[in-house]
Design a protein around this motif. Structure first.
Motif, PDB file in Angstrom:
ATOM      1  N   ALA A 232       0.853  -1.198   0.000  1.00  0.00           N
ATOM      2  CA  ALA A 232       0.000   0.000   0.000  1.00  0.00           C
ATOM      3  C   ALA A 232       0.879   1.235   0.000  1.00  0.00           C
ATOM      4  O   ALA A 232       2.015   1.203   0.469  1.00  0.00           O
ATOM      5  CB  ALA A 232      -0.930   0.008   1.216  1.00  0.00           C
ATOM      6  N   ILE A 233       0.342   2.329  -0.529  1.00  0.00           N
ATOM      7  CA  ILE A 233       1.024   3.617  -0.516  1.00  0.00           C
ATOM      8  C   ILE A 233       0.176   4.597   0.291  1.00  0.00           C
ATOM      9  O   ILE A 233      -1.034   4.682   0.093  1.00  0.00           O
ATOM     10  CB  ILE A 233       1.270   4.159  -1.956  1.00  0.00           C
ATOM     11  N   VAL A 234       0.801   5.296   1.226  1.00  0.00           N
ATOM     12  CA  VAL A 234       0.101   6.302   2.038  1.00  0.00           C
ATOM     13  C   VAL A 234       0.133   7.623   1.264  1.00  0.00           C
ATOM     14  O   VAL A 234       1.211   8.131   0.956  1.00  0.00           O
ATOM     15  CB  VAL A 234       0.776   6.482   3.413  1.00  0.00           C
ATOM     16  N   TYR A 235      -1.049   8.161   0.963  1.00  0.00           N
ATOM     17  CA  TYR A 235      -1.049   9.409   0.196  1.00  0.00           C
ATOM     18  C   TYR A 235      -1.580  10.591   0.988  1.00  0.00           C
ATOM     19  O   TYR A 235      -1.479  11.741   0.546  1.00  0.00           O
ATOM     20  CB  TYR A 235      -1.836   9.240  -1.108  1.00  0.00           C
ATOM     21  N   LYS A 236      -2.096  10.333   2.193  1.00  0.00           N
ATOM     22  CA  LYS A 236      -2.714  11.424   2.919  1.00  0.00           C
ATOM     23  C   LYS A 236      -2.908  11.025   4.376  1.00  0.00           C
ATOM     24  O   LYS A 236      -3.200   9.865   4.677  1.00  0.00           O
ATOM     25  CB  LYS A 236      -4.058  11.729   2.252  1.00  0.00           C
ATOM     26  N   ILE A 237      -2.748  11.991   5.286  1.00  0.00           N
ATOM     27  CA  ILE A 237      -3.063  11.819   6.703  1.00  0.00           C
ATOM     28  C   ILE A 237      -4.077  12.897   7.072  1.00  0.00           C
ATOM     29  O   ILE A 237      -3.870  14.078   6.769  1.00  0.00           O
ATOM     30  CB  ILE A 237      -1.822  11.971   7.607  1.00  0.00           C
ATOM     31  N   THR A 238      -5.182  12.502   7.700  1.00  0.00           N
ATOM     32  CA  THR A 238      -6.165  13.488   8.158  1.00  0.00           C
ATOM     33  C   THR A 238      -6.651  13.099   9.553  1.00  0.00           C
ATOM     34  O   THR A 238      -6.289  12.045  10.086  1.00  0.00           O
ATOM     35  CB  THR A 238      -7.398  13.567   7.223  1.00  0.00           C
ATOM     36  N   ARG A 239      -7.487  13.935  10.115  1.00  0.00           N
ATOM     37  CA  ARG A 239      -8.200  13.627  11.362  1.00  0.00           C
ATOM     38  C   ARG A 239      -9.666  13.935  11.159  1.00  0.00           C
ATOM     39  O   ARG A 239     -10.011  14.945  10.539  1.00  0.00           O
ATOM     40  CB  ARG A 239      -7.607  14.436  12.535  1.00  0.00           C
ATOM     41  N   ASP A 240     -10.529  13.044  11.679  1.00  0.00           N
ATOM     42  CA  ASP A 240     -11.957  13.272  11.504  1.00  0.00           C
ATOM     43  C   ASP A 240     -12.450  14.285  12.537  1.00  0.00           C
ATOM     44  O   ASP A 240     -11.662  14.856  13.303  1.00  0.00           O
ATOM     45  CB  ASP A 240     -12.735  11.953  11.562  1.00  0.00           C
ATOM     46  N   PHE A 241     -13.740  14.501  12.564  1.00  0.00           N
ATOM     47  CA  PHE A 241     -14.294  15.538  13.435  1.00  0.00           C
ATOM     48  C   PHE A 241     -14.115  15.215  14.915  1.00  0.00           C
ATOM     49  O   PHE A 241     -14.201  16.097  15.767  1.00  0.00           O
ATOM     50  CB  PHE A 241     -15.776  15.754  13.114  1.00  0.00           C
ATOM     51  N   GLN A 242     -13.870  13.930  15.231  1.00  0.00           N
ATOM     52  CA  GLN A 242     -13.612  13.541  16.626  1.00  0.00           C
ATOM     53  C   GLN A 242     -12.126  13.548  16.964  1.00  0.00           C
ATOM     54  O   GLN A 242     -11.732  13.236  18.078  1.00  0.00           O
ATOM     55  CB  GLN A 242     -14.186  12.142  16.912  1.00  0.00           C
ATOM     56  N   GLY A 243     -11.293  13.880  15.980  1.00  0.00           N
ATOM     57  CA  GLY A 243      -9.849  13.910  16.201  1.00  0.00           C
ATOM     58  C   GLY A 243      -9.156  12.589  15.941  1.00  0.00           C
ATOM     59  O   GLY A 243      -7.954  12.454  16.202  1.00  0.00           O
ATOM     60  N   THR A 244      -9.878  11.593  15.425  1.00  0.00           N
ATOM     61  CA  THR A 244      -9.283  10.287  15.131  1.00  0.00           C
ATOM     62  C   THR A 244      -8.334  10.399  13.950  1.00  0.00           C
ATOM     63  O   THR A 244      -8.685  10.938  12.901  1.00  0.00           O
ATOM     64  CB  THR A 244     -10.379   9.252  14.806  1.00  0.00           C
ATOM     65  N   ARG A 245      -7.131   9.866  14.105  1.00  0.00           N
ATOM     66  CA  ARG A 245      -6.124   9.935  13.035  1.00  0.00           C
ATOM     67  C   ARG A 245      -6.447   8.905  11.951  1.00  0.00           C
ATOM     68  O   ARG A 245      -6.655   7.725  12.228  1.00  0.00           O
ATOM     69  CB  ARG A 245      -4.732   9.654  13.605  1.00  0.00           C
ATOM     70  N   LEU A 246      -6.460   9.366  10.700  1.00  0.00           N
ATOM     71  CA  LEU A 246      -6.782   8.511   9.563  1.00  0.00           C
ATOM     72  C   LEU A 246      -5.595   8.437   8.618  1.00  0.00           C
ATOM     73  O   LEU A 246      -5.028   9.462   8.247  1.00  0.00           O
ATOM     74  CB  LEU A 246      -7.997   9.055   8.806  1.00  0.00           C
ATOM     75  N   THR A 247      -5.212   7.233   8.246  1.00  0.00           N
ATOM     76  CA  THR A 247      -4.161   7.013   7.245  1.00  0.00           C
ATOM     77  C   THR A 247      -4.836   6.621   5.941  1.00  0.00           C
ATOM     78  O   THR A 247      -5.415   5.534   5.825  1.00  0.00           O
ATOM     79  CB  THR A 247      -3.198   5.900   7.693  1.00  0.00           C
ATOM     80  N   HIS A 248      -4.785   7.487   4.951  1.00  0.00           N
ATOM     81  CA  HIS A 248      -5.430   7.226   3.656  1.00  0.00           C
ATOM     82  C   HIS A 248      -4.439   6.510   2.739  1.00  0.00           C
ATOM     83  O   HIS A 248      -3.321   6.989   2.524  1.00  0.00           O
ATOM     84  CB  HIS A 248      -5.881   8.532   3.019  1.00  0.00           C
TER      85      HIS A 248
END
Length: 615
Positions: A232-248
């Protein structure tokens, strides 16, 4: 069958409107949103709706015929180009939207170069054909002249269409000469090999040509094949409205299952996003773009498992700014939160200056500054400002050198030998290993490669980041009892630094590509100015009373030229700038002298080895 298709365009080309039209035409949404009504399905952040521009790339899923298509909308504004470029790593095909009213803009050329660099087969949609004064033939001619002669109008008369197709590949030329049919498979493979770029015309706002475009994509696109091993390739890191870290990620091989361990972390949830909403699934296969919960140490551009995607980014900020915090805020106290934001915007290249007790970031422009100020206020309830930008320099090497890092305090041991080799401009940093597993276990080699990738390595001229070189592990040693992971981090950093100290370095500065449009009567003054700014340019072209000049110039010299231009042309002159490349600095000695940087005194990047005092 599944495809990941991105939509790209220069700002105000109607890109988001086309995305809305596609979702509406396919039945994915019941109402077609509009940017000016602030109800676009994919522009769901308040800042995006307020500004009327796409800031963050987002995905939506729709179905057309037998295909499931994951549509990725990307920012069009040049200040958010880095966000757009990150998305390119997960695309199977792209739709490049051209405004029929504006034609090929400077940023359009940048997007075209990126699509070719990332080898993404591309369909073109010329939008706003319903506007007064837009001539299809003129726009089409401009596309073929400025982008590629292999752009072909797929809505042309059959004979003309076949003639142009035959010029795009040897296979189709042979078929034409032998009076054989040019088959759909020939066209599909020519598109996939970037020998052919189908072009369609219409108006997204009025749903003209949208259905034809979708039919073409599903007819000519080829489903990609993937290996069975997980990657897999990681292209983006975000956080949702609750602050949960997301690895896209995009899964580039095998599959991902819930509770699967990747590296040393467990996947707790797999999300498939569709606009602002998501669906939790138990597993996803190769080709899927999804978000993972539970991975807290991933970073943008990281390859997971057996993925070996490594394409150096092209677009990046060329100006560095000091972040000015409120007087009652201690800078190093907010660094953890700032690092979180830097995960989402890696182009910021967050730097803490211990000596000055200041924070520096790199930014693309004024609009990005405004957006970041809003995000700081929203997430941290903090009002920040930024100093005037200064040039973000880089360094590279002229000659190859071997660097050795030895780290052996009491009960610790690691040794790393790195070969540093110069690469052509724009190559970025490439890391590899030539060490046999007999000399150094594969797990230690992988750890060294991780340490090479995890930080920005300083050069020895002014302490600027290094680029355009290959770093190869050529030897290394570990101790069965005393070696720990952190030992190789220290040895690796010191090997890089020691190698840089052994060779000759070159200072690099950013260059803008420019297009200058100016009255002919002012051309002499403009050419003198360009020469004074160390610009390199083609001979001027004139049309009536106006002249145009195309070339490249150092950002330091040309970034503020617009103000002078408007003054001496009485508002009739315009200059269009876009990032071109880093190249040798035009005034290296002056910049190095002013920096007053001593690599021997930089305690954050030591070059010396550490040996046990007890032998």
């Amino acid at each position: 069958m599944r495809q990941n298709i991105g939509i790209l365009a220069a700002v105000d080309s109607g890109k988001t409107t086309l995305a809305e039209a596609i979702l509406y035409q396919s039945g994915a949404v019941k109402k077609m949103g509009r940017v000016d009504n602030q109800d676009a399905f994919l522009d769901h952040f308040a800042l995006e709706r307020a500004r009327g521009i796409t800031i963050f790339s987002k995905q939506a899923i729709f179905h057309w015929k037998d295909w499931e298509i994951n549509l990725l909308d990307t920012p069009g504004h040049i200040d958010f180009s880095a966000e757009m470029e990150r998305t390119l790593t997960v695309l199977d095909y792209a739709i490049l939207v051209i405004s029929g009213a504006s034609g090929v803009q400077g940023h359009t050329k940048t997007l075209w170069k990126l699509l070719r660099r990332y080898h993404i087969p591309t369909f073109i949609f010329v939008n706003k054909l319903d506007q007064n004064g837009v001539e299809k033939e003129n726009v089409y001619a401009e596309l073929r002249r400025k982008l590629s002669g292999n752009i072909v109008d797929f809505q042309a008369e059959k004979e003309e269409w076949l003639d142009e197709l035959s010029m795009c590949s040897e296979e189709m030329m042979e078929a034409t000469l032998e009076e054989r049919e040019i088959t759909k498979e020939m066209i599909s493979f020519a598109i996939a090999r970037e020998e052919l770029f189908p072009c369609y015309f219409g108006s997204a706002l009025k749903l003209m040509g949208v259905e034809i475009l979708l039919d073409a994509i599903t007819e000519y696109a080829i489903e990609k094949e993937y290996p069975e091993e997980f990657g897999a390739i990681v292209y983006k890191i975000t956080r949702d409205f609750q602050g949960t870290r997301l690895t896209h990620i995009k899964v580039t091989g095998g599959e991902v299952k819930n509770k699967m361990v990747i590296g040393e972390e467990k996947v707790n949830q797999i999300r498939i996003y569709n606009g602002i909403r998501f669906e939790s699934v138990s597993d996803v296969g190769a080709g899927t773009v999804c978000a993972l919960v539970g991975l807290n140490h991933t970073y943008v551009g990281q390859s997971l498992g057996e993925d070996h995607t490594a394409i150096p980014k092209v677009l990046e900020p060329v100006l560095s700014y000091e972040m000015i915090l409120p007087e009652d805020i201690v800078p190093n106290m907010v660094m953890p939160k700032l690092k979180e934001m830097a995960e989402e915007f890696p182009e910021l290249q967050l730097q803490w200056d211990e000596k000055a007790q200041s924070i520096r970031v790199k930014l693309m422009g004024a609009v990005q500054i405004e957006i970041l100020q809003n995000l700081f206020k929203e997430r941290m309830d903090m009002d920040v400002t930024f100093s005037e930008g200064r040039i973000a320099y880089k360094e590279t090497i002229q000659l190859s050198a071997e660097g050795i890092g030895h780290f052996e305090p009491l009960r610790h041991y690691a040794e790393v030998h790195l070969l540093l080799e110069p690469l052509p401009r724009g190559s970025g940093l490439i890391f590899s290993s030539k060490v046999s597993s007999d000399m150094l276990a594969v797990n230690w080699q992988n750890l060294i490669l991780t340490h090479l990738k995890e930080r920005e390595h300083k050069g020895v001229l002014i302490g600027a980041p290094v680029t355009d070189m290959r770093m190869t592990i050529v030897a290394g040693r570990a101790h069965n009892k005393h070696t720990e992971g952190g030992d190789f981090r220290q040895a690796t950093y010191r090997a890089v630094r020691q190698g840089l100290m052994q060779t000759e370095s070159i200072l690099l500065e950013p260059y803008y590509e420019f297009r200058l449009e100016i009255p002919v009567v002012n051309l002499g003054r403009a050419l003198n100015d360009l020469n004074a700014m160390f610009a390199k340019f083609d001979p001027p072209e004139t049309e009536g009373e106006m002249a145009s000049v195309v070339g490249v110039a150092p950002v330091a010299c040309i970034q503020n030229y617009q103000a002078d231009l408007l003054t001496y042309t009485k508002g009739q002159g315009h200059i269009f700038l876009s990032f071109d490349r880093y190249d040798e600095c035009h005034n290296s000695e002056e910049v190095i002298s002013n920096a007053m940087y001593d690599p021997e005194l930089d305690i954050s990047s030591p070059c010396g080895s550490v040996f046990c005092a007890h032998g």
